[in-house]
Design a protein around this motif. Structure first.
Motif, PDB file in Angstrom:
ATOM      1  N   ASN A   4      31.630  46.139  45.526  1.00 25.62           N
ATOM      2  CA  ASN A   4      32.863  46.894  45.261  1.00 25.62           C
ATOM      3  C   ASN A   4      33.046  48.146  46.099  1.00 25.62           C
ATOM      4  N   CYS A   5      32.017  48.629  46.730  1.00 19.74           N
ATOM      5  CA  CYS A   5      32.122  49.913  47.424  1.00 19.74           C
ATOM      6  C   CYS A   5      31.735  49.810  48.903  1.00 19.74           C
ATOM      7  N   CYS A  21      34.133  49.592  52.116  1.00 16.49           N
ATOM      8  CA  CYS A  21      34.732  50.818  52.633  1.00 16.49           C
ATOM      9  C   CYS A  21      33.686  51.877  52.977  1.00 16.49           C
ATOM     10  N   SER A  69      31.567  59.663  53.807  1.00 15.01           N
ATOM     11  CA  SER A  69      30.178  59.335  53.488  1.00 15.01           C
ATOM     12  C   SER A  69      29.934  59.693  52.028  1.00 15.01           C
ATOM     13  N   LEU A  70      29.129  58.908  51.356  1.00  7.12           N
ATOM     14  CA  LEU A  70      28.796  59.219  49.952  1.00  7.12           C
ATOM     15  C   LEU A  70      27.524  60.052  49.860  1.00  7.12           C
ATOM     16  N   GLY A 103      29.769  65.835  46.786  1.00  7.58           N
ATOM     17  CA  GLY A 103      29.846  66.711  45.611  1.00  7.58           C
ATOM     18  C   GLY A 103      30.281  65.940  44.363  1.00  7.58           C
ATOM     19  N   TRP A 104      31.083  64.909  44.556  1.00  7.37           N
ATOM     20  CA  TRP A 104      31.541  64.098  43.418  1.00  7.37           C
ATOM     21  C   TRP A 104      30.378  63.378  42.768  1.00  7.37           C
ATOM     22  N   ILE A 105      29.412  62.979  43.606  1.00  8.86           N
ATOM     23  CA  ILE A 105      28.255  62.233  43.111  1.00  8.86           C
ATOM     24  C   ILE A 105      27.154  63.178  42.635  1.00  8.86           C
ATOM     25  N   LEU A 138      33.308  61.824  38.682  1.00  7.12           N
ATOM     26  CA  LEU A 138      32.959  60.620  39.443  1.00  7.12           C
ATOM     27  C   LEU A 138      33.478  59.358  38.738  1.00  7.12           C
ATOM     28  N   SER A 180      41.911  57.075  44.675  1.00  7.09           N
ATOM     29  CA  SER A 180      42.405  58.259  45.386  1.00  7.09           C
ATOM     30  C   SER A 180      43.296  59.169  44.558  1.00  7.09           C
ATOM     31  N   LEU A 207      41.823  62.420  43.671  1.00  6.16           N
ATOM     32  CA  LEU A 207      41.360  63.378  44.670  1.00  6.16           C
ATOM     33  C   LEU A 207      42.374  64.444  45.042  1.00  6.16           C
ATOM     34  N   MET A 258      41.399  55.126  48.419  1.00  6.03           N
ATOM     35  CA  MET A 258      40.400  54.429  47.602  1.00  6.03           C
ATOM     36  C   MET A 258      41.134  53.706  46.477  1.00  6.03           C
ATOM     37  N   ALA A 259      40.922  52.391  46.409  1.00  8.47           N
ATOM     38  CA  ALA A 259      41.577  51.592  45.372  1.00  8.47           C
ATOM     39  C   ALA A 259      40.915  51.861  44.022  1.00  8.47           C
TER      40      ALA A 259
HETATM   41  C1  HEC Z   1      39.428  50.448  49.790  1.00  5.05           C
HETATM   42  C2  HEC Z   1      38.329  51.267  50.259  1.00  5.05           C
HETATM   43  C3  HEC Z   1      37.439  51.914  49.225  1.00  5.05           C
HETATM   44  C4  HEC Z   1      36.707  51.322  48.228  1.00  5.05           C
HETATM   45  C5  HEC Z   1      36.628  49.843  47.882  1.00  5.05           C
HETATM   46  C6  HEC Z   1      35.980  52.375  47.579  1.00  5.05           C
HETATM   47  N1  HEC Z   1      36.272  53.577  48.133  1.00  5.05           N
HETATM   48 FE1  HEC Z   1      35.557  55.374  47.588  1.00  5.05          FE
HETATM   49  N2  HEC Z   1      36.797  56.289  48.900  1.00  5.05           N
HETATM   50  C7  HEC Z   1      37.622  55.650  49.798  1.00  5.05           C
HETATM   51  C8  HEC Z   1      38.397  56.634  50.525  1.00  5.05           C
HETATM   52  C9  HEC Z   1      39.430  56.342  51.600  1.00  5.05           C
HETATM   53  C10 HEC Z   1      38.014  57.883  50.029  1.00  5.05           C
HETATM   54  C11 HEC Z   1      38.563  59.243  50.460  1.00  5.05           C
HETATM   55  C12 HEC Z   1      39.665  59.625  49.546  1.00  5.05           C
HETATM   56  C13 HEC Z   1      40.995  59.476  50.138  1.00  5.05           C
HETATM   57  O1  HEC Z   1      41.216  59.886  51.274  1.00  5.05           O
HETATM   58  O2  HEC Z   1      41.875  58.998  49.390  1.00  5.05           O
HETATM   59  C14 HEC Z   1      37.001  57.632  49.004  1.00  5.05           C
HETATM   60  C15 HEC Z   1      36.320  58.617  48.312  1.00  5.05           C
HETATM   61  C16 HEC Z   1      35.220  58.393  47.512  1.00  5.05           C
HETATM   62  C17 HEC Z   1      34.358  59.438  46.974  1.00  5.05           C
HETATM   63  C18 HEC Z   1      34.486  60.930  47.220  1.00  5.05           C
HETATM   64  C19 HEC Z   1      33.627  61.295  48.389  1.00  5.05           C
HETATM   65  C20 HEC Z   1      33.737  62.746  48.778  1.00  5.05           C
HETATM   66  O3  HEC Z   1      32.774  63.479  48.530  1.00  5.05           O
HETATM   67  O4  HEC Z   1      34.794  63.126  49.304  1.00  5.05           O
HETATM   68  C21 HEC Z   1      33.398  58.806  46.235  1.00  5.05           C
HETATM   69  C22 HEC Z   1      32.262  59.469  45.481  1.00  5.05           C
HETATM   70  C23 HEC Z   1      33.675  57.382  46.293  1.00  5.05           C
HETATM   71  N3  HEC Z   1      34.767  57.167  47.095  1.00  5.05           N
HETATM   72  C24 HEC Z   1      32.907  56.430  45.665  1.00  5.05           C
HETATM   73  C25 HEC Z   1      33.234  55.072  45.658  1.00  5.05           C
HETATM   74  C26 HEC Z   1      32.528  54.082  44.877  1.00  5.05           C
HETATM   75  C27 HEC Z   1      31.325  54.359  44.002  1.00  5.05           C
HETATM   76  C28 HEC Z   1      33.150  52.890  45.109  1.00  5.05           C
HETATM   77  C29 HEC Z   1      32.873  51.556  44.485  1.00  5.05           C
HETATM   78  C30 HEC Z   1      33.060  51.483  43.075  1.00  5.05           C
HETATM   79  C31 HEC Z   1      34.241  53.146  46.036  1.00  5.05           C
HETATM   80  N4  HEC Z   1      34.251  54.478  46.351  1.00  5.05           N
HETATM   81  C32 HEC Z   1      35.083  52.163  46.539  1.00  5.05           C
HETATM   82  C33 HEC Z   1      37.718  54.300  49.982  1.00  5.05           C
HETATM   83  C34 HEC Z   1      37.169  53.343  49.156  1.00  5.05           C
END
Ligand code: HEC
Length: 141
Positions: free
Chosen positions: A39-40, A43, A57-58, A62-64, A72, A80, A83, A94-95
């Motif tokens: 799921n993650c 991306c 990058s994760l 700070g969210w984690i 989180l 998104s 955010l 982010m979906a």
């Molecule tokens: C479709 C792509 C996509 C998927 C799938 C996705 N993310 Fe994201 N994620 C993003 C994007 C893009 C951002 C940056 C926020 C934005 O610009 O809207 C983000 C931001 C985040 C952040 C914040 C990071 C920071 O410090 O700025 C975290 C934590 C995160 N995602 C965790 C997850 C986790 C855990 C999953 C799986 C459950 C997940 N994401 C699935 C695209 C995705």
């Protein structure tokens, strides 16, 4: 020939008997790493390193790293939308991951917190905390 068929039949009987003795697999606890990869990782990449300008990058996020898992959990469930201004830094969105069950979100959040948090491993995320995040409106941050 008859002996051969008999042997086959007894083999069949034996294998049926064997499969009957196998324990019924219990509903396995969701695996955070498997869920992350499903799921993650598309991306954020398998190592959580993200892709410049597209997905953050994760590692050390700070969210984690936040000891309170609510922001989180809200982000995982709603994507998104949570955010606000921070979302503008990345071209992708982010979906929301609200198709995941509470148990899956708990396993996933526990996994990312123990793997990517800046500090020492945070405590596991409980089911009730996910239910709370799902029920609550988006948190201000
Ligand atoms: C479709 C792509 C996509 C998927 C799938 C996705 N993310 Fe994201 N994620 C993003 C994007 C893009 C951002 C940056 C926020 C934005 O610009 O809207 C983000 C931001 C985040 C952040 C914040 C990071 C920071 O410090 O700025 C975290 C934590 C995160 N995602 C965790 C997850 C986790 C855990 C999953 C799986 C459950 C997940 N994401 C699935 C695209 C995705």
């Amino acid at each position: 020939m008859t002996g051969c068929i008999l042997a086959l039949l007894s083999l069949l009987a034996a294998s049926t008997a064997c499969s009957r003795q196998e324990p019924v697999p219990a509903d396995p606890a969701p695996d955070g790493l498997v869920l992350f990869n499903q799921n993650c990782a598309t991306c954020h990449m398998a190592d959580g390193g993200g892709v410049p300008n597209l997905q953050p990058s994760l590692q050390d996020s700070g969210w984690i790293s936040n000891p309170d898992p609510q922001p989180l959990l809200s982000l995982i469930l709603r994507g998104s939308a949570v955010l606000g201004e921070g979302a503008k830094a990345y071209e992708n969105d982010m979906a929301p991951q609200d198709h995941l069950t509470d148990a899956e979100v708990a396993a996933l959040a526990t996994h990312v917190r123990s793997r990517f948090a800046a500090g020492p491993a945070a405590k596991p995320v409980a089911l009730a905390e996910v239910a709370l995040a799902r029920a609550r409106p988006v948190l201000p941050h």
